[in-house]
Design a protein around this motif. Structure first.
Motif, PDB file in Angstrom:
ATOM      1  N   LYS A 226     121.632  43.573 -15.069  1.00  0.00           N
ATOM      2  CA  LYS A 226     120.776  43.811 -13.906  1.00  0.00           C
ATOM      3  C   LYS A 226     120.469  45.292 -13.693  1.00  0.00           C
ATOM      4  O   LYS A 226     119.512  45.633 -13.007  1.00  0.00           O
ATOM      5  N   TYR A 251     119.252  34.999 -10.855  1.00  0.00           N
ATOM      6  CA  TYR A 251     118.421  35.587 -11.906  1.00  0.00           C
ATOM      7  C   TYR A 251     116.937  35.523 -11.546  1.00  0.00           C
ATOM      8  O   TYR A 251     116.165  36.410 -11.918  1.00  0.00           O
ATOM      9  N   LEU A 254     116.491  38.460  -9.363  1.00  0.00           N
ATOM     10  CA  LEU A 254     116.535  39.682 -10.170  1.00  0.00           C
ATOM     11  C   LEU A 254     115.208  39.876 -10.900  1.00  0.00           C
ATOM     12  O   LEU A 254     114.674  40.991 -10.967  1.00  0.00           O
TER      13      LEU A 254
END
Length: 857
Positions: A226, A251, A254
């Motif tokens: 990340k 995710y 992200l």
């Protein structure tokens, strides 16, 4: 096969990027055409050892374009290659030779089989167990699935995808097919995402797409994905098993922040690769769903007894559904025997039209992206004399086995890991006296899962996972609860990884962890209760942070309150990591900070005392010592021999580590490997000394006195009273031996008085060694002073991980950097520094793998 035949249409666009070259589509088409001509016009069955390398891909495309059916198998599994070759008698075997060159072994000028006109590809449906049951795929299957994937992912000719998954796996192969279909680039690599070099290749190739199974995402979490700067990344795709909804949502978020999209997908080999995908805009709010059918496909739910009206067996239809299965060569003549695919999964269709998988209707298990047939594993073990029940349990393969004796669980785990291509941490084994059965006499697979799961109240799972960790890092099959790192032959080349992973697992490591048994290490954990902050103001002990393979086993266990679990790093590891960066950087002339090579000599003596001078019997001690010498000397001589042959910088004496004894020259590169030579000399002489029973007894009795006496002898060499120093005295083994002895004594110092004595000797005798270089002298005193007085330093997890990689690779970075930086330092000094570190880490990985293959190393 249109996309395989039409490669040349994309002209000079980049098709493949490998570590060695870039190929345009025109060049790729030429290679494919040449291989097509070699294969000939008569259709033959081609067994291809899959690998993420250009030779394998060219052969695959050539066979598809000319209509030769391909039997694609894992190239890294000899047992699978052997069993499928025996089962299907291929006409051509394409695989690498022992020297790495590519070979086409043409066994029959014409096919020994009747091959159906539609047959294009054969893939295993049960992982890497070598099962003769294969999925038969047609040309239309491959073309349709590639077009469908390229459509919903929006792939175009500006994309570049990295091969994060093996080519023989249908998911990995679909990444290649769908990108070649659209004229996109493929970054062809065999590196893991956990390897720093992978990310260098990905960035250099302007990678836009990453694909992963759940285990890939475990690795991404560990390496700090990340925080990575990946300016060209557009999409991340996930399949190969269920990713926990909370991780999907994380995710997806992200990706939203970083500018890329997450595609969660669902598929099976029997559907060529894909059946459903979750649109990225829904990933955050519907992370539990597998999504909607891919373009051209459709689902239906078949009513199933024992489930509610909204749940049914999931059945898929589409042009990518396989022709059927093959279980023998005779089946290769068959056409389509399957019209729709019964997936074996139970599912529901939610009100928003998205499909959700709610259970499994068959025994097949998907472990880390591999579809494993537990029945096949049971048969495999039976062939080795082991009766077992096996089943899937989430991301692990669980099995109970009849047996007894020390090391039986480790032996079974290693056998299954080698045959199935699974990492050891994904296999849970419990040896029992009676296999669990239902009242009907059938296997009780739920009991198998229960028996192999960690018991958090008695914590045998922690011990089991600690044994597994020791077995994995030390490559030993005889790990028991009474084993310790030093008893199992651990040395300074692997203690870095061991210490970091143990501390991550247990939360704290005592300074003598390397001598403690697994039973004692497990006993360090103790239950804890209380609030984060009690009324008396004392904080509650923080929980031990378990590594992924141990987290479940250690669960609610933590370290004693007085220890706390703040992250620390052994001083020796920190000095090795910082030292190798400063050594290389000083050689590159990025900066001028010298002296760490001499600190590393002291650390070598410190580690010698810790890991070689154990309580083992004299013969075992000496055998362990010679093994360590081989692990240092052989990789060093192999690398330096290559440098001698390929460059003019070194004399043959360097290749056999004798420059310090034979050469009196003063050339900089002649003396490049003085550190390795000195270390090997010291260990060889000490191995001979320890082989003498009297001297062995003396060392055991006077653990501090012996290194102190040797340090006094070393001071004779330090001041060259016998005239043994070479033309470069500060690099002569005889001159710097006292530093090795000082490090040895530091490891044995058990009191403030002893440490003060060593510090006084250091302060009195080091000045003058480097003549008019006061900064260098001060640096060596500071570094060795830390080693003497401060066993650990405060740290944080990312820093510890980076230090661990650098420290464990320090010897190999030192070996290899001389062949990197001279070519880059003038114009690109920082690149020279980074490239030197990366190459050394890569060579460390190669040596470690080779050492595990050649057990006597």
């Amino acid at each position: 096969m249109p996309f395989a035949r039409g490669l040349a249409a994309y002209g000079d666009r980049v098709a493949l990027i490998t570590p060695d070259e870039e190929l345009t589509y025109h060049q790729l088409a030429e290679r494919v055409a040449a291989t097509t001509e070699r294969l000939g016009p008569v259709r033959r069955l081609v067994l291809l050892a899959g690998a993420n390398r250009a030779d394998a891909l060219v052969t695959h495309l050539a066979a598809l374009s000319a209509g030769h059916p391909v039997l694609l198998v894992p190239g890294d599994s000899e047992s699978t290659l052997r069993s499928l070759t025996e089962a299907y008698a291929p006409d051509v075997v394409a695989r690498p030779n022992t020297d790495g060159t590519w070979a086409l072994d043409e066994r029959h000028p014409e096919s020994a089989h009747t091959l159906h006109p539609d047959l294009a590809l054969l893939l295993s449906t049960s992982g890497s167990t070598g099962s003769p049951k294969l999925v038969r795929l047609s040309h239309d299957n491959l073309q349709a699935n590639a077009e469908s994937i390229a459509t919903y992912l929006g792939i175009d000719d500006t994309d570049r995808a990295a091969t994060t998954l093996p080519m023989h796996y249908c998911y990995g192969l679909s990444v290649i097919h769908s990108h070649l279909l659209r004229g996109a680039g493929v970054i062809l690599t065999e590196r893991s995402v956990s390897d720093a070099s992978f990310w260098e290749e990905f960035r250099a190739g302007h990678g836009t797409s990453l694909a992963g199974v759940p285990y890939t995402f475990d690795l991404l979490d560990r390496i700090g994905f990340k925080q990575m700067e990946l300016p060209h990344l557009r999409r991340v795709t996930q399949a190969g098993g269920r990713l926990a909804p909370e991780r999907v949502a994380r995710y997806a978020e992200l990706g939203r922040r970083s500018g890329w999209e997450l595609f969660v997908m669902y598929g099976q080999t029997e559907a060529t690769a894909r059946m459903a995908y979750l649109p990225p805009r829904l990933a955050a709010e519907r992370p539990e769903a597998v999504g909607v059918p891919i373009p051209g496909g459709s689902f239906r739910l078949q009513p199933t007894d024992g489930h509610g009206p909204d749940v049914g067996a999931l059945v898929y239809s589409g042009p990518n559904v396989m022709l059927g299965y093959a279980e023998s060569p005779a089946d290769l003549a068959m056409g389509r025997t399957v019209q729709e695919l019964h997936t074996g999964d139970l599912a529901r269709r939610a009100s928003d039209g998205l499909y959700e998988i709610v259970g499994r209707g068959s025994r097949f298990a998907k472990i880390l992206g591999l579809r494993i047939d537990p029945q096949q594993v049971e048969t495999l073990l039976e062939g080795h004399g082991v009766t077992a029940f096996c089943t899937g349990d989430g991301e692990a393969l669980a099995m109970t086995a009849l047996g007894g004796g020390d090391g039986e669980e480790t032996r079974i785990r290693r056998l299954v890991a080698e045959e199935c291509g699974l990492p050891a941490h994904a296999i849970r084994v419990r040896v029992v006296s009676e296999l669990p059965r239902l009242a009907t006499g059938k296997p009780d697979y739920e009991a198998v899962r229960h028996l192999t799961r960690p018991n958090l109240e008695e914590a045998p799972g922690a011990s089991e996972d600690l044994r597994r960790l020791f077995a994995e890092i030390l490559d030993r099959a005889d790990v028991t609860e009474d084993s310790s790192f030093v008893r199992l032959g651990g040395d300074s080349l692997c203690y870095v990884e061991m210490s970091l992973r143990l501390e991550e697992a247990l939360g704290y490591l005592p300074t003598d962890w390397h001598t403690r048994s697994i039973r004692e290490l497990r006993a360090l954990a103790a239950p804890v209760t209380g609030s984060p902050e009690g009324q008396d103001g004392r904080p509650e002990p923080r929980r031990a942070r378990a590594a992924p393979g141990l987290r479940g086993a250690l669960g609610s266990w933590t370290t004693p309150q007085s220890w706390r679990t703040r992250r620390t790093l052994e001083t020796g590891i920190a000095l090795r990591a910082v030292g190798i960066v400063l050594i290389v950087g000083s050689h590159v002339q990025v900066f001028e900070i010298k002296g760490f090579a001499h600190i590393l000599i002291g650390i070598a003596g410190y580690n010698f005392a810790r890991f070689q001078l154990t309580n083992a019997a004299r013969r075992e001690r000496v055998r362990h010592l010679w093994r360590s010498i081989a692990r240092i000397a052989i990789p060093s001589m192999v690398w330096i021999t290559g440098a001698v042959v390929l460059t003019d910088f070194y004399d043959p004496a360097n290749a056999v580590l004798l420059n310090s004894l034979l050469s009196q020259g003063n050339d900089r590169f002649d003396w490049a490997y003085w550190f390795v030579e000195a270390l090997v000399y010291y260990l060889v002489v000490l191995a001979a000394i320890m082989a003498v029973p009297l001297l062995d007894r003396l060392e055991r009795r006077y653990v501090f006195g012996v290194p102190l006496a040797l340090m006094a002898v070393g001071l004779v060499g330090r001041y060259d009273l016998l005239g043994l120093a070479s033309a470069r005295p500060q690099l002569s083994p005889s001159v710097v031996f006292w530093l090795f002895a000082l490090g040895w004594a530091a490891a044995r110092a058990g009191s403030v008085r002893q440490r003060a004595l060593l510090t006084a000797v250091l302060l009195l005798t080091l000045p003058g060694l480097f003549q008019d270089q006061p900064l260098r002298t001060a640096l060596v005193i500071a570094g060795l002073g830390l080693l003497i007085w401060v066993p650990t330093l405060p740290s944080i997890s990312p820093l510890s991980a980076l230090a661990g990689v650098l420290a464990s690779s320090s010897l190999y970075i030192y070996l290899t950097h001389y062949q990197v930086y001279p070519y880059l330092q003038e114009d690109f000094p920082l690149t020279a520094l980074f490239a030197s570190l990366v190459l050394g880490v890569g060579y460390a990985a190669v040596v470690t793998r080779a050492a595990r293959m050649v057990r006597w190393l």
